[in-house]
Design a protein around this motif. Sequence first.
Motif, PDB file in Angstrom:
ATOM      1  N   SER A 390       0.816  -1.223   0.000  1.00  0.00           N
ATOM      2  CA  SER A 390       0.000   0.000   0.000  1.00  0.00           C
ATOM      3  C   SER A 390       0.844   1.265   0.000  1.00  0.00           C
ATOM      4  N   CYS A 393       0.993   1.330  -4.079  1.00  0.00           N
ATOM      5  CA  CYS A 393      -0.181   1.145  -4.930  1.00  0.00           C
ATOM      6  C   CYS A 393      -1.313   0.578  -4.089  1.00  0.00           C
ATOM      7  N   GLU A 394      -2.440   0.327  -4.748  1.00  0.00           N
ATOM      8  CA  GLU A 394      -3.585  -0.279  -4.088  1.00  0.00           C
ATOM      9  C   GLU A 394      -3.548  -1.786  -4.321  1.00  0.00           C
ATOM     10  N   ARG A 408      -1.734   4.271  -8.088  1.00  0.00           N
ATOM     11  CA  ARG A 408      -2.612   5.410  -7.858  1.00  0.00           C
ATOM     12  C   ARG A 408      -2.569   6.340  -9.066  1.00  0.00           C
TER      13      ARG A 408
END
Length: 749
Positions: A390, A393-394, A408
């Motif tokens: 996290s 990125c997700e 993101r």
Amino acid sequence: MKLDRQLLPRGWIAPAALLSAIGIGLQQISMPYVWAHGGVTDSATLMHLHTGLGLAIAMLFRDIRILVTYFLVLFCGWVVRAYVDNSTFDQIWPGIVDVLIIIVWSRFCAKLMGWPRDEGHRRIERADLPRFAFIGLMLFPLGVVFSGIMRAWVTVPEELFAGGLQVIFARFFGVLIVTVPLIGFVTEFNVREPYRLRVKRSPHRRALWLLLMLGLLVLAYFVLSNVDRKSTANGAALITDFRYAVAGVLAWVFLYLRPRLAFALLSVAMILICKLASMGIPQPIDPVALANLASISFEALILQIGLLFVFVYHRDVVTQARRLSTQAHVDPVSQLPNLVAFRDVAKLMQKRGEPLEIGYMFIDSSEEWTAGFGIDLQARVQREIAQQLSNFCEPFIAGTGQFVLMPRAEGLTERSWVRVIRRIESLTVDIDGQLVRLSPYLGVAVVKDDSVLALNSALLVASQLAFDARRRYEVRPLYDSSSEPLAGAARTRLQSVGEALANIRSRRIELWFQEIVPAGVRAHDGRRYGEILCRLRSADGELMQPTSFIEPLEAAGRGAELDLSVWRSLVSVLSENHDVASRLRLSVNLGGASLASASFLRDFERVLDAMPVPADSICLEITETAAISGLDEARAVLERVRARGCRIAIDDFGSGVQNFSRLRDLPVDVLKLDGSYVRNVVGNPKDQALVRAAVQLAQAFNAETVAEYVETEEAAQCLREIGVDWFQGHLFAEARPLNDVLEELRRYR
């Protein structure tokens, strides 16, 4: 109480003072009419809003001091007004009894309705609706009966009856206008959106509707307040004529507006109904007018309870649907967002026209988290990985040890993707007291357009790249250079896995036999020695070669299912040919996934128990990589099998990187030399030196050697001189069906 802290000051003194001030203000708001009946003429009001607020306080606050302070302050205000009006003590003292009765009665009715409640349960439920109707709107107003008993000593019966009826109706409308709407307003105060599955955010349109409705309500109240009572035939008739329209508008309000706004408008609508009811009271009042007033009150009760039922039922349905939707978007083990959530987020980004690049990360040996230590460890490790991811990125979980990564809005550079891998590689996980480092593999693909097909193709390509990176031991990300061929290859691989599994489960397995011949160096027992090879027969009769299904099955984690089916088929064939089966010495492959599967090993031991040939006729072939990657587990399994009398062979020996140093830790009877060295043994001195070293090592361990892929006489002669014991290859024997070999043995025995 969290909600009360948002609406009121902390403590009890400040809330009591504020509510008391509001109550005094509500005392000044009335809906006047003249009661003239039975010789009694009196000015009255059709609503006691302050009493409704008192019941709401009793329902919302556990601290009794707030309720007591509220009613005592109202009583003091009433005493001041009575003193100004030159009232006598005989007229004032019953008020003392009234305030004590209303405090006790309010608290008692609140308790009967199941209030006040704890923070997590403070909301209107379906079970509350009959309690609100029978206790709040019927029983609570009848509390005036107790006051009437006390006033009977100083009040004539006619005045007592008239005053009692006035107070009952006034308290009823007070509860109708204040209590129930206020309870709904407070308990739903934090809900900032309507209870709808999909809320379209259009603030300008919503504000327009709100202003229009408020304008209509204000206009209606203004008109009704200025209508000459005599020119209005009957206020009750207006309510009767428009009650369905009112119900429909209020139902729309509860379904499409925010709850706290809906309850505020409900209170306004109840005030209008009360105003119309007061307009319909004639002078003097008669039994028919009383019946009409009671009828209007009952219809208002039904309307409010019906609207509450619509609201509560709709809220519960939407809440349950949202809960199920949330559960569908979360992995049940790790509680991390899953592929469903990924697709929703990706679709939203696609609609915005944002470029979308996705990564697929696979953590090697992740299936061991569950197999060895259970889902608790699996969930903990996956949450730790997601927390690290996290930062870049997700992360969305796609399976055990598998994550879909969505950058993101600013995206990720090539260096950033490398940093993602390095971050996970540096992560140490405590597994049963041991710190273990993870081995991540990453594939990255670009979504070409905003279609669902493009998203699915990119996801498939990224996952294929991740698994390709694992097979190639690639420690850097693999990028999508040509997504269409990769997507096609991935679909072909998936199709091959599905077709192979269908053939396996339909028992369309054929066993073939490739003979292994002696090199002439060592003596042997005369049994025909060969390797069992697997072929699959498709539903249309086509023969599937091993290259088309073995690697895809292993990549899909189905290698153990193939191995078990082969062994079971072997038992069946040998049992049918038990008269000649003992004249064979068979070498059968066993994959790394099978060695790691506890369920496979249990079934495998039962298969060995059913084997109709002596145990020394069976040789288990395991790849060197599989044996070394799970050394402790492999050694334990192989020792149990060897104790039965079976022989153990290391297949593709020489393809690993830790061969010689770890060979001594395994029970080995046969070394099968990797074909890449055997093919070039004549012309490549390095390959020849490696083969020679492997033969010497096998001799030191008293193990036999088998050279695979012997294709020429020159290679055979070279291997014979080096000291290889057995040859396998097309030079000596082609693979053929096992049944043909058994039939041949039967003919020439």
